[in-house]
Write a protein that holds these residues in place. Sequence first.
Motif, PDB file in Angstrom:
ATOM      1  N   LEU A  61      52.200  43.963  65.894  1.00 11.30           N
ATOM      2  CA  LEU A  61      53.279  43.254  65.507  1.00 11.30           C
ATOM      3  C   LEU A  61      54.712  43.947  66.422  1.00 11.30           C
ATOM      4  O   LEU A  61      55.119  43.221  66.695  1.00 11.30           O
ATOM      5  CB  LEU A  61      53.440  43.792  64.281  1.00 11.30           C
ATOM      6  N   LYS A  62      54.281  45.524  66.601  1.00 14.53           N
ATOM      7  CA  LYS A  62      55.187  45.797  67.375  1.00 14.53           C
ATOM      8  C   LYS A  62      56.025  45.619  68.818  1.00 14.53           C
ATOM      9  O   LYS A  62      56.578  45.733  69.102  1.00 14.53           O
ATOM     10  CB  LYS A  62      54.953  47.295  66.740  1.00 14.53           C
ATOM     11  N   ASP A  63      54.253  45.092  69.869  1.00  5.86           N
ATOM     12  CA  ASP A  63      54.217  44.648  71.208  1.00  5.86           C
ATOM     13  C   ASP A  63      55.073  43.556  70.907  1.00  5.86           C
ATOM     14  O   ASP A  63      55.492  43.212  71.820  1.00  5.86           O
ATOM     15  CB  ASP A  63      52.787  45.413  71.493  1.00  5.86           C
ATOM     16  N   ARG A  64      55.087  42.319  69.700  1.00  2.00           N
ATOM     17  CA  ARG A  64      55.684  41.355  69.791  1.00  2.00           C
ATOM     18  C   ARG A  64      56.922  40.900  69.045  1.00  2.00           C
ATOM     19  O   ARG A  64      57.349  40.061  69.475  1.00  2.00           O
ATOM     20  CB  ARG A  64      54.385  40.068  68.993  1.00  2.00           C
ATOM     21  N   LEU A  65      57.408  41.903  68.210  1.00  2.00           N
ATOM     22  CA  LEU A  65      58.261  41.843  67.679  1.00  2.00           C
ATOM     23  C   LEU A  65      59.568  42.561  68.439  1.00  2.00           C
ATOM     24  O   LEU A  65      61.093  42.540  67.796  1.00  2.00           O
ATOM     25  CB  LEU A  65      58.055  42.289  66.457  1.00  2.00           C
ATOM     26  N   THR A  66      59.651  43.262  69.723  1.00  2.00           N
ATOM     27  CA  THR A  66      60.276  44.112  69.965  1.00  2.00           C
ATOM     28  C   THR A  66      62.307  42.952  70.403  1.00  2.00           C
ATOM     29  O   THR A  66      61.665  41.789  71.038  1.00  2.00           O
ATOM     30  CB  THR A  66      60.289  44.326  71.769  1.00  2.00           C
ATOM     31  N   GLY A  67      62.905  43.479  70.330  1.00  2.00           N
ATOM     32  CA  GLY A  67      63.902  43.201  70.273  1.00  2.00           C
ATOM     33  C   GLY A  67      64.693  42.077  69.010  1.00  2.00           C
ATOM     34  O   GLY A  67      65.715  41.048  68.793  1.00  2.00           O
ATOM     35  N   ILE A 107      44.851  40.572  53.643  1.00  2.00           N
ATOM     36  CA  ILE A 107      45.577  42.549  53.065  1.00  2.00           C
ATOM     37  C   ILE A 107      45.781  42.849  54.231  1.00  2.00           C
ATOM     38  O   ILE A 107      47.221  43.996  54.313  1.00  2.00           O
ATOM     39  CB  ILE A 107      44.326  42.804  51.951  1.00  2.00           C
ATOM     40  N   VAL A 108      44.679  43.042  54.981  1.00  2.00           N
ATOM     41  CA  VAL A 108      44.594  44.249  56.303  1.00  2.00           C
ATOM     42  C   VAL A 108      46.963  43.641  56.766  1.00  2.00           C
ATOM     43  O   VAL A 108      47.000  44.083  57.495  1.00  2.00           O
ATOM     44  CB  VAL A 108      44.056  44.041  57.193  1.00  2.00           C
ATOM     45  N   ALA A 109      46.634  42.497  57.057  1.00  2.00           N
ATOM     46  CA  ALA A 109      47.979  41.278  57.424  1.00  2.00           C
ATOM     47  C   ALA A 109      49.209  41.900  57.090  1.00  2.00           C
ATOM     48  O   ALA A 109      49.743  41.979  57.623  1.00  2.00           O
ATOM     49  CB  ALA A 109      47.617  39.664  57.514  1.00  2.00           C
ATOM     50  N   VAL A 110      49.020  41.554  55.605  1.00  2.00           N
ATOM     51  CA  VAL A 110      49.475  42.573  55.061  1.00  2.00           C
ATOM     52  C   VAL A 110      50.411  43.546  54.765  1.00  2.00           C
ATOM     53  O   VAL A 110      51.888  43.803  55.343  1.00  2.00           O
ATOM     54  CB  VAL A 110      49.733  41.760  53.704  1.00  2.00           C
ATOM     55  N   ILE A 111      49.980  44.441  54.596  1.00  2.00           N
ATOM     56  CA  ILE A 111      49.917  45.722  55.121  1.00  2.00           C
ATOM     57  C   ILE A 111      50.036  46.223  56.453  1.00  2.00           C
ATOM     58  O   ILE A 111      51.103  46.770  57.307  1.00  2.00           O
ATOM     59  CB  ILE A 111      48.576  46.904  54.456  1.00  2.00           C
ATOM     60  N   GLY A 112      49.598  45.427  58.063  1.00  2.00           N
ATOM     61  CA  GLY A 112      50.390  45.928  58.569  1.00  2.00           C
ATOM     62  C   GLY A 112      51.414  45.296  58.924  1.00  2.00           C
ATOM     63  O   GLY A 112      52.249  45.999  59.904  1.00  2.00           O
ATOM     64  N   ALA A 113      51.772  44.392  59.234  1.00  2.00           N
ATOM     65  CA  ALA A 113      53.304  44.067  58.848  1.00  2.00           C
ATOM     66  C   ALA A 113      54.624  44.374  58.308  1.00  2.00           C
ATOM     67  O   ALA A 113      55.107  44.678  58.443  1.00  2.00           O
ATOM     68  CB  ALA A 113      53.407  42.516  58.213  1.00  2.00           C
ATOM     69  N   VAL A 114      53.398  45.722  56.649  1.00  2.00           N
ATOM     70  CA  VAL A 114      54.637  46.338  56.444  1.00  2.00           C
ATOM     71  C   VAL A 114      54.783  48.246  56.904  1.00  2.00           C
ATOM     72  O   VAL A 114      55.791  48.001  57.466  1.00  2.00           O
ATOM     73  CB  VAL A 114      53.897  46.949  54.999  1.00  2.00           C
ATOM     74  N   TYR A 115      53.865  48.077  57.624  1.00  2.00           N
ATOM     75  CA  TYR A 115      54.066  49.290  58.148  1.00  2.00           C
ATOM     76  C   TYR A 115      54.291  49.106  60.159  1.00  2.00           C
ATOM     77  O   TYR A 115      55.046  49.632  60.517  1.00  2.00           O
ATOM     78  CB  TYR A 115      52.003  49.258  59.087  1.00  2.00           C
ATOM     79  N   ALA A 116      55.054  47.406  60.282  1.00  2.00           N
ATOM     80  CA  ALA A 116      55.374  47.608  61.450  1.00  2.00           C
ATOM     81  C   ALA A 116      56.769  47.154  60.586  1.00  2.00           C
ATOM     82  O   ALA A 116      57.395  47.374  62.177  1.00  2.00           O
ATOM     83  CB  ALA A 116      54.693  46.135  62.503  1.00  2.00           C
ATOM     84  N   GLY A 117      57.327  47.427  59.959  1.00  2.00           N
ATOM     85  CA  GLY A 117      58.705  47.331  59.273  1.00  2.00           C
ATOM     86  C   GLY A 117      59.047  45.943  58.950  1.00  2.00           C
ATOM     87  O   GLY A 117      60.310  45.621  58.864  1.00  2.00           O
ATOM     88  N   ALA A 118      58.365  44.783  59.026  1.00  2.00           N
ATOM     89  CA  ALA A 118      58.520  44.264  58.891  1.00  2.00           C
ATOM     90  C   ALA A 118      58.704  43.190  57.966  1.00  2.00           C
ATOM     91  O   ALA A 118      57.296  43.751  56.677  1.00  2.00           O
ATOM     92  CB  ALA A 118      57.489  42.934  59.658  1.00  2.00           C
ATOM     93  N   ALA A 119      59.401  42.035  57.282  1.00  2.00           N
ATOM     94  CA  ALA A 119      59.081  41.469  56.235  1.00  2.00           C
ATOM     95  C   ALA A 119      57.961  40.250  56.332  1.00  2.00           C
ATOM     96  O   ALA A 119      57.445  39.682  57.724  1.00  2.00           O
ATOM     97  CB  ALA A 119      60.480  40.990  55.367  1.00  2.00           C
ATOM     98  N   TYR A 120      57.206  40.015  55.398  1.00  2.00           N
ATOM     99  CA  TYR A 120      56.229  39.303  55.601  1.00  2.00           C
ATOM    100  C   TYR A 120      56.109  37.666  54.597  1.00  2.00           C
ATOM    101  O   TYR A 120      57.095  37.967  53.610  1.00  2.00           O
ATOM    102  CB  TYR A 120      54.594  39.955  54.952  1.00  2.00           C
ATOM    103  N   VAL A 121      56.100  36.837  55.177  1.00  2.00           N
ATOM    104  CA  VAL A 121      56.229  35.625  54.201  1.00  2.00           C
ATOM    105  C   VAL A 121      54.599  35.157  54.125  1.00  2.00           C
ATOM    106  O   VAL A 121      53.755  34.307  54.977  1.00  2.00           O
ATOM    107  CB  VAL A 121      57.298  34.842  54.864  1.00  2.00           C
ATOM    108  N   PRO A 122      54.122  35.477  52.924  1.00  2.00           N
ATOM    109  CA  PRO A 122      52.507  34.552  52.717  1.00  2.00           C
ATOM    110  C   PRO A 122      52.683  33.240  52.264  1.00  2.00           C
ATOM    111  O   PRO A 122      53.447  32.483  51.921  1.00  2.00           O
ATOM    112  CB  PRO A 122      52.159  35.596  51.101  1.00  2.00           C
ATOM    113  N   VAL A 123      51.673  32.404  53.114  1.00  2.00           N
ATOM    114  CA  VAL A 123      51.566  31.019  53.291  1.00  2.00           C
ATOM    115  C   VAL A 123      49.663  30.507  52.833  1.00  2.00           C
ATOM    116  O   VAL A 123      49.189  31.188  54.180  1.00  2.00           O
ATOM    117  CB  VAL A 123      51.745  30.890  54.232  1.00  2.00           C
ATOM    118  N   ASP A 124      49.764  30.205  52.012  1.00  2.00           N
ATOM    119  CA  ASP A 124      49.026  29.641  51.459  1.00  2.00           C
ATOM    120  C   ASP A 124      48.278  28.417  52.500  1.00  2.00           C
ATOM    121  O   ASP A 124      48.604  27.272  52.459  1.00  2.00           O
ATOM    122  CB  ASP A 124      49.103  28.286  50.255  1.00  2.00           C
TER     123      ASP A 124
END
Length: 170
Positions: free
Chosen positions: A64-70, A87-104
């Motif tokens: 995510l950090k690689d793709r969210l630059t700027g 769960i991995v995706a959610v925690i990964g987003a948090v680790y990257a400093g991003a807000a996550y939006v879960p979509v069913d």
Amino acid sequence: TPLADQVLYRAVNATRNMLGDESLSSLIQANLASLGEKCAVLSRGREYSYRELHDRAGRVAAYLKDRLTGDTARRVGIEIAAGWNQIVAVIGAVYAGAAYVPVDVTWPAARRKDILRRAGVCLTLGDEELEESRKYAPSSPVSLDPAAIAYIIYTSGSSGSPKGVVIGHR
């Protein structure tokens, strides 16, 4: 028994104690130090340790950090079925400093697309992206402002249109 249910209900809903300023990522890291190989997630009959969770989430964070630059919004859609990968995706987003939006993933495509648009999502994680993230070396979690947005959850939209509720890390 009804009495036992009442006792449990009261204990779970006792909200007199305020939560601290710890973020989800800092709590996982604290548990990693003391519970490294203990079970953090049980999914579909398999146990995953805190160490595995931290490693996989760190790889997603690097991806995510690689793709969210700027990108200042840093909102990531999570379109992954419930389970370990979600769960991995959610925690990964948090680790990257991003807000996550879960979509069913079972929602109609038009509804998912509308929610992602409304939330201002700049990147979406699905199973394919999660697999791609395995190629990255784990990244350390970023420091988070407890007042920052952790996630945006959408309600059923009883008025016909889903409503987003913004939840902070606190």
